[in-house]
Design a protein around this motif. Structure first.
Motif, PDB file in Angstrom:
ATOM      1  N   THR A 199       0.835  -1.200   0.000  1.00 41.57           N
ATOM      2  CA  THR A 199       0.000   0.000   0.000  1.00 41.57           C
ATOM      3  C   THR A 199       0.869   1.248   0.000  1.00 41.57           C
ATOM      4  O   THR A 199       0.611   2.207  -0.736  1.00 41.57           O
ATOM      5  CB  THR A 199      -0.910  -0.007   1.248  1.00 41.57           C
ATOM      6  N   ARG A 200       1.930   1.219   0.798  1.00 38.89           N
ATOM      7  CA  ARG A 200       2.820   2.370   0.891  1.00 38.89           C
ATOM      8  C   ARG A 200       3.482   2.652  -0.458  1.00 38.89           C
ATOM      9  O   ARG A 200       3.486   3.774  -0.948  1.00 38.89           O
ATOM     10  CB  ARG A 200       3.886   2.095   1.970  1.00 38.89           C
ATOM     11  N   ARG A 201       4.002   1.603  -1.088  1.00 41.76           N
ATOM     12  CA  ARG A 201       4.701   1.785  -2.363  1.00 41.76           C
ATOM     13  C   ARG A 201       3.755   2.233  -3.473  1.00 41.76           C
ATOM     14  O   ARG A 201       4.084   3.080  -4.296  1.00 41.76           O
ATOM     15  CB  ARG A 201       5.430   0.497  -2.760  1.00 41.76           C
ATOM     16  N   SER A 202       2.564   1.633  -3.495  1.00 43.41           N
ATOM     17  CA  SER A 202       1.586   1.972  -4.522  1.00 43.41           C
ATOM     18  C   SER A 202       1.160   3.436  -4.393  1.00 43.41           C
ATOM     19  O   SER A 202       1.093   4.176  -5.385  1.00 43.41           O
ATOM     20  CB  SER A 202       0.389   1.031  -4.388  1.00 43.41           C
ATOM     21  N   LYS A 203       0.893   3.847  -3.150  1.00 43.32           N
ATOM     22  CA  LYS A 203       0.465   5.229  -2.902  1.00 43.32           C
ATOM     23  C   LYS A 203       1.566   6.203  -3.319  1.00 43.32           C
ATOM     24  O   LYS A 203       1.302   7.192  -4.013  1.00 43.32           O
ATOM     25  CB  LYS A 203       0.146   5.384  -1.409  1.00 43.32           C
ATOM     26  N   ALA A 204       2.793   5.903  -2.947  1.00 40.70           N
ATOM     27  CA  ALA A 204       3.913   6.796  -3.265  1.00 40.70           C
ATOM     28  C   ALA A 204       4.073   6.944  -4.784  1.00 40.70           C
ATOM     29  O   ALA A 204       4.247   8.049  -5.306  1.00 40.70           O
ATOM     30  CB  ALA A 204       5.196   6.269  -2.633  1.00 40.70           C
ATOM     31  N   LEU A 205       3.974   5.822  -5.501  1.00 35.88           N
ATOM     32  CA  LEU A 205       4.164   5.872  -6.956  1.00 35.88           C
ATOM     33  C   LEU A 205       3.009   6.602  -7.635  1.00 35.88           C
ATOM     34  O   LEU A 205       3.222   7.443  -8.515  1.00 35.88           O
ATOM     35  CB  LEU A 205       4.337   4.456  -7.519  1.00 35.88           C
ATOM     36  N   LEU A 206       1.780   6.301  -7.225  1.00 34.87           N
ATOM     37  CA  LEU A 206       0.628   6.972  -7.834  1.00 34.87           C
ATOM     38  C   LEU A 206       0.667   8.470  -7.560  1.00 34.87           C
ATOM     39  O   LEU A 206       0.323   9.282  -8.427  1.00 34.87           O
ATOM     40  CB  LEU A 206      -0.681   6.335  -7.348  1.00 34.87           C
ATOM     41  N   GLU A 207       1.120   8.856  -6.370  1.00 38.52           N
ATOM     42  CA  GLU A 207       1.257  10.292  -6.069  1.00 38.52           C
ATOM     43  C   GLU A 207       2.288  10.920  -6.995  1.00 38.52           C
ATOM     44  O   GLU A 207       2.082  11.999  -7.543  1.00 38.52           O
ATOM     45  CB  GLU A 207       1.645  10.493  -4.593  1.00 38.52           C
ATOM     46  N   GLN A 208       3.394  10.202  -7.193  1.00 42.77           N
ATOM     47  CA  GLN A 208       4.456  10.684  -8.081  1.00 42.77           C
ATOM     48  C   GLN A 208       3.931  10.883  -9.508  1.00 42.77           C
ATOM     49  O   GLN A 208       4.381  11.765 -10.225  1.00 42.77           O
ATOM     50  CB  GLN A 208       5.556   9.631  -8.070  1.00 42.77           C
ATOM     51  N   LEU A 209       2.989  10.026  -9.919  1.00 39.59           N
ATOM     52  CA  LEU A 209       2.439  10.111 -11.266  1.00 39.59           C
ATOM     53  C   LEU A 209       1.224  11.049 -11.326  1.00 39.59           C
ATOM     54  O   LEU A 209       0.490  11.061 -12.312  1.00 39.59           O
ATOM     55  CB  LEU A 209       2.054   8.718 -11.785  1.00 39.59           C
ATOM     56  N   GLY A 210       0.990  11.785 -10.256  1.00 31.89           N
ATOM     57  CA  GLY A 210      -0.094  12.767 -10.245  1.00 31.89           C
ATOM     58  C   GLY A 210      -1.467  12.179 -10.013  1.00 31.89           C
ATOM     59  O   GLY A 210      -2.481  12.781 -10.387  1.00 31.89           O
ATOM     60  N   LEU A 211      -1.521  11.000  -9.402  1.00 32.59           N
ATOM     61  CA  LEU A 211      -2.816  10.347  -9.187  1.00 32.59           C
ATOM     62  C   LEU A 211      -3.120  10.127  -7.702  1.00 32.59           C
ATOM     63  O   LEU A 211      -3.907   9.240  -7.352  1.00 32.59           O
ATOM     64  CB  LEU A 211      -2.865   8.998  -9.920  1.00 32.59           C
ATOM     65  N   GLY A 212      -2.510  10.967  -6.860  1.00 36.36           N
ATOM     66  CA  GLY A 212      -2.731  10.853  -5.412  1.00 36.36           C
ATOM     67  C   GLY A 212      -4.196  10.994  -5.018  1.00 36.36           C
ATOM     68  O   GLY A 212      -4.633  10.447  -4.007  1.00 36.36           O
ATOM     69  N   HIS A 213      -4.974  11.682  -5.856  1.00 36.69           N
ATOM     70  CA  HIS A 213      -6.399  11.909  -5.565  1.00 36.69           C
ATOM     71  C   HIS A 213      -7.291  10.839  -6.203  1.00 36.69           C
ATOM     72  O   HIS A 213      -8.511  10.966  -6.214  1.00 36.69           O
ATOM     73  CB  HIS A 213      -6.803  13.298  -6.066  1.00 36.69           C
ATOM     74  N   ARG A 214      -6.684   9.809  -6.750  1.00 32.56           N
ATOM     75  CA  ARG A 214      -7.467   8.785  -7.451  1.00 32.56           C
ATOM     76  C   ARG A 214      -7.224   7.372  -6.900  1.00 32.56           C
ATOM     77  O   ARG A 214      -7.619   6.397  -7.524  1.00 32.56           O
ATOM     78  CB  ARG A 214      -7.099   8.769  -8.948  1.00 32.56           C
TER      79      ARG A 214
END
Ligand code: ADP
Ligand code: ADP
Length: 223
Positions: A119-134
């Protein structure tokens, strides 16, 4: 580096045969984006599917660093792919009943990574790709560009050394396509081998190397 040597693939077709690839040799270099271009039916998808180990060559070899991947057993190949390769499918191929974060976590689940770390890694990567709100949105709630970013995150989450993408910008408008391409150019700057199929000359222009395929043959020389 990923190398193919005299790679061919022959499909049965009724009573006859189709030579989808007729002996292609090429080095896909680390730290570079290679764009595979060519007319429809020329063998691009066949080549990418062989590189990914989704399908087996009829003859020839595929080498990744010092491993001859075309020689691995099915089980070894599946394990090797999970550890070293990330694949981005043409139509995203997200799992509709999993949300964005769960889709990205999926390869880590297969690798046996514990839930909290996934969960931590997925969240960090998605945030990096501009999808933290999704993170908790399902694929049907995401735009095409967002779905493709999730698909790319899923390919990158295991930190693979090879990233293979089939028409990653195919169904996207030019501006969205460009932002998707940036996500694939970055891993190359980190020394990864990136291979993509494209029909779009503007995308091919941004690649470091172009591999032209026609009638199952790699075209070499000046154009
Ligand atoms: P491209 O990706 O460049 O459009 P493909 O690799 O999909 O080309 O196809 C190359 C050739 O091989 C085509 O003639 C196609 O019809 C044939 N082909 C591809 N996959 C199969 C298959 N699974 N069975 C039979 N023929 C196939
Ligand atoms: P594209 O035009 O985007 O390259 P393809 O022609 O490669 O799409 O087709 C997509 C999928 O269909 C591939 O997985 C390929 O293996 C399969 N395919 C292509 N041609 C054939 C065929 N003649 N028979 C069976 N499967 C095929």
């Amino acid at each position: 580096m990923l190398r193919v040597e005299n790679l061919s693939k022959i499909y049965p077709s009724g009573d006859s045969k189709v030579t989808a690839l007729g002996g292609v040799s090429f080095d896909f270099e680390a730290g570079r984006v290679t764009a595979i271009i060519g007319p429809s039916g020329s063998g691009k998808s066949t080549l990418l599917n062989l590189l990914a180990g989704f399908d087996r060559p009829s003859s020839g070899r595929i080498l990744h660093d010092s491993t001859e991947i075309s020689k691995l057993s099915d089980a070894e190949l599946a394990d090797y792919r999970l550890r070293h390769f990330g694949f981005v499918f043409q139509n995203y191929n997200l799992v509709s009943i999993l949300n964005a974060s769960e889709n990205v976590e999926f390869p880590l689940t297969l690798q046996g990574v514990p839930r909290a770390e996934r969960t931590r890694r997925s969240k960090a990567l998605l945030e990096q790709l501009g999808l933290g709100h999704r993170l908790t949105h399902y694929p049907s709630q995401l735009s095409g560009g967002e779905q493709q970013r999730v698909a790319i995150a899923r390919a990158l989450i295991t930190n693979p050394s090879v990233i293979l993408a089939d028409e990653p910008t195919g169904n996207l408008d030019t501006r969205t396509g460009k932002s998707i391409l940036d996500l694939l150019l970055k891993p190359a700057t980190e020394g990864k081998t990136v291979v993509l199929i494209t029909h779009d000359p503007a995308v091919a222009e941004l690649a470091h190397t172009i591999l032209r395929i026609r009638d199952g043959q790699a075209l070499t020389g000046e154009f």
